[in-house]
Design an enzyme around this catalytic site. Sequence first.
Site, PDB file in Angstrom:
ATOM      1  N   LEU A 232       0.876  -1.054   0.338  1.00  0.00           N
ATOM      2  CA  LEU A 232      -0.222  -0.148  -0.119  1.00  0.00           C
ATOM      3  C   LEU A 232       1.045   1.166  -0.007  1.00  0.00           C
ATOM      4  O   LEU A 232       1.279   1.555   0.589  1.00  0.00           O
ATOM      5  CB  LEU A 232      -1.354   0.124   1.110  1.00  0.00           C
ATOM      6  CG  LEU A 232      -1.828   1.120   1.582  1.00  0.00           C
ATOM      7  CD1 LEU A 232      -2.506   1.253  -0.053  1.00  0.00           C
ATOM      8  CD2 LEU A 232      -2.935   1.393   2.816  1.00  0.00           C
ATOM      9  N   ASP A 233       0.839   1.947  -0.777  1.00  0.00           N
ATOM     10  CA  ASP A 233       0.986   3.058  -0.853  1.00  0.00           C
ATOM     11  C   ASP A 233       2.581   3.456  -1.442  1.00  0.00           C
ATOM     12  O   ASP A 233       3.407   4.489  -1.137  1.00  0.00           O
ATOM     13  CB  ASP A 233       0.424   4.647   0.089  1.00  0.00           C
ATOM     14  CG  ASP A 233      -0.366   5.196  -0.057  1.00  0.00           C
ATOM     15  OD1 ASP A 233      -1.220   4.920  -0.734  1.00  0.00           O
ATOM     16  OD2 ASP A 233      -1.242   4.802   0.616  1.00  0.00           O
TER      17      ASP A 233
END
Length: 290
Positions: A232-233
């Site tokens: 994530l990210d």
Amino acid sequence: MFVMSDRSMILVLSCPDRPGIVSAVSSRLFEAGCNILDAQQFDDTETGQFFMRVVFDRGEQAKSEPEIRASIAELADHLAMRFTLRQSSAKKRVMLLVSKFDHCLADLLYRWRIGELPMEVTAIVSNHGREYLSSTDLAELPFYHLPVTKQTKMEQETRIWELVQETHTDVVVLARYMQILSDGFSAKLSGRCINIHHSFLPGFKGAKPYHQAHERGVKLIGATAHYVTSDLDEGPIIEQDVERISHRDTPGDLVRKGRDIERRVLARAVRHHLEDRVVLNGRKTVVFSA
């Protein structure tokens, strides 16, 4: 700036660094009757990898595109080189995913309509209804409302993947699509899915980054466009920008100012990708300047 003709092509390559790569590539293009219009290269001394982007024009007496491709492929085998080669006039096909906030979507469509972004829009996909995008002109564009819950996530992503294949989409852009893609879906879209994160990564990941920034009393806020990965990210960063703020700014002020940053960062990242200016380099990218 140079003006590219209908006969111009873009070659992007990467390979282990060694002496003579530029000479070898230039010689192949010269022997094929091509004229180099623009060339940029980067030698990453940390990884020992070499990166190059070449724009060239095929003269009237030049070899055919298949012959040029075969010549570059032969060189690629010799140099352990990965490469892409395409006509510069060939527009990439782009699918835009969005949730409730449509400022990035509206900006991309505006830039597309005035000719700033050289792309073909294959579809607009949203997990919310069209009524949430009432301020955006979706006229004549295929729109798909694909709601998602925890229970239907896999089915919804399967349908999106089917649309990607049916429309021959080259790149998926998450224009404030507020859903986390599954690991499997992220893997399918590896290197061709761009996300805009409303924060200056790697700080303030996840939900409500502007509120997190406000609580920490930051003096700069920003936005980050990156390729999507299963982390994530954490995907390779393509483009970033920042804006100075003060103690007088509320979370609402940060959100308002952040929207402007998000729009311009995502537009630049998409343009870089459409023009073959971005090359993956492990967890990072090499972005050749315009």
